[in-house]
Design an enzyme around this catalytic site. Structure first.
Site, PDB file in Angstrom:
ATOM      1  CG  ASN A   1     -20.260  -7.975   8.520  1.00 27.57           C
ATOM      2  OD1 ASN A   1     -20.969  -8.878   8.942  1.00 27.57           O
ATOM      3  ND2 ASN A   1     -19.594  -7.178   9.315  1.00 27.57           N
TER       4      ASN A   1
ATOM      5  CE1 TYR B   1     -16.325   1.303   7.525  1.00 29.36           C
ATOM      6  CE2 TYR B   1     -14.807   3.109   7.096  1.00 29.36           C
ATOM      7  CZ  TYR B   1     -15.746   2.497   7.911  1.00 29.36           C
ATOM      8  OH  TYR B   1     -16.107   3.085   9.096  1.00 29.36           O
TER       9      TYR B   1
ATOM     10  CB  ALA C   1       4.272   0.307  10.931  1.00 30.57           C
TER      11      ALA C   1
ATOM     12  CE  LYS D   1     -19.966   1.587   8.683  1.00 36.79           C
ATOM     13  NZ  LYS D   1     -20.685   1.284   9.911  1.00 36.79           N
TER      14      LYS D   1
END
Ligand SMILES: NC(=O)c1ccc[n+]([C@@H]2O[C@H](COP(=O)([O-])OP(=O)(O)OC[C@H]3O[C@@H](n4cnc5c(N)ncnc54)[C@H](O)[C@@H]3O)[C@@H](O)[C@H]2O)c1
Length: 333
Positions: free
Chosen positions: A98, A147, A211, A151
């Site tokens: 993606n 991730y 959390a 980039k």
């Protein structure tokens, strides 16, 4: 009228950029596949100004061709991506496909349609664990999750498009983005959000328990230290980056942060102090792919873009409070 293309304009940061440019009287076209963004945000924003929406996927070059043939585009702000560190540690293929292939398809569509100005949303995750602090743009890049790597790969492709195809670009490496529109009109709709301050404010308002998702790391209080930048400060820097490019500014990579670090525990205490509540907390499985401490050296943004953050942590917390009071369950679609 020539338009600004905002990819990912239905998402958290992209929608704030859409708002900013519409309020300046500019025409905007959003390209989004709504995989992680919200139609309602764009319906709200359409009331402000000249906003067109093209539903399409970066992974589908014919969607991009349709976009460029239907709209005369002057400059591109490229936000569309997947951006969850933890998810990228479980499904790296999603991220390389993606974020890298999607961005490559966008650059190709731009090249074929002779559109050369682009501001690209990158991240401090390209640096990985810090070797020194504050992190300037010369700090070695050593992404510790797919991730960040996705980039970094995209940054590299963009550099070659600058070198060979005369693209004019600014790569903006954001640190942790927080806050919502100060008028409470739009905000982050993820439920729960992946972002600390968002979740702490939701906890403070009793929307859902908070959390601690962070791992134990080597910092004074054992929780990760990050640099929090307000989303309105962030999008203002994009407008300045576009002006800089149009005035002939050279292709460059620039950090966007506030320049100071706060631990997760410090942020939670700040939110409690500002909202005058005690947040009920639960422990959950810690996220993977996190590192101990990062915060930005923002001198380059100040020197080149003449940009300074204007919002305090308190401003960000109060804007989030307003947003979640207006939309406790986020957008409906
Ligand atoms: N949120 C942060 O703290 C942060 C920090 C650093 C960098 N960034 C970068 O900023 C950008 C925006 O982040 P965000 O928090 O607004 O994320 P988001 O998930 O809220 O928005 C991303 C948008 O992109 C769209 N999208 C994703 N893949 C697409 C595709 N293939 N085709 C068309 N549209 C697609 C989604 O539907 C969504 O609307 C991302 O590039 C992210 O990596 C965010």
């Amino acid at each position: 009228m020539k338009k600004i293309l905002i990819t990912g304009g239905a998402g958290y940061i992209g929608s704030h950029a859409v708002k900013h440019f519409l309020e300046k009287g500019l025409a905007v076209v959003v390209f989004d596949n709504f995989s992680r963004g919200y139609r309602e945000a764009l319906e709200i924003l359409k009331k402000i100004g000249d906003l067109s929406v093209v539903e399409g996927d970066l992974l589908n070059p014919s969607d991009l061709q349709k976009l460029f043939s239907q709209h005369e585009i002057e400059s591109v702000l490229h936000f569309a991506a997947f951006c969850l560190v933890n998810e990228s540690m479980e499904e790296p293929e999603l991220y390389f496909r993606n974020n890298v292939i999607g961005s490559f398809n966008l650059f190709e569509a731009m090249r074929q349609n002779n559109v050369k100005n682009i501001v690209f949303s990158s991240t401090c995750a390209v640096y990985g664990e810090s070797q020194y602090l504050p992190l300037d743009e010369k700090h070695p890049t050593n992404a510790s999750n797919p991730y960040g790597e996705s980039k970094l790969l995209t940054e590299r492709i963009l550099r070659w498009y600058g070198e060979i195809h005369d693209f004019h670009y600014t790569i903006l490496r954001y640190f942790n983005v927080c806050g919502a529109a100060s008028d409470g009109l739009i905000g982050d709709s993820k439920k729960p959000s992946q972002l600390l301050m968002q979740n702490a404010v939701r906890g403070a308002l009793g929307i859902e328990p908070f959390a601690f998702t962070c791992p134990q790391v080597n910092t004074p209080d054992g929780t990760p230290i990050r640099d929090y930048i307000d989303v309105e400060d962030l999008v203002r820097a994009h407008a300045l980056a576009l002006d800089y490019l149009k005035q002939g500014g050279k292709n460059d990579t620039i950090n966007l942060g506030n320049g100071s670090g706060y631990s997760v525990k410090q942020i939670v205490s700040k939110v409690e102090e500002i909202t005058e509540t005690t947040i009920s907390k639960k422990e959950v499985e810690p996220r993977k792919g996190e590192y101990a401490a990062v915060y930005a050296d923002i001198k380059k943004a100040t020197d080149l873009l003449k940009w300074q953050p204007q919002k305090s942590l308190k401003d960000s917390v109060l804007s989030l409070k307003k947003w979640y009071q207006n939309f406790p369950n986020g957008y409906s679609h």
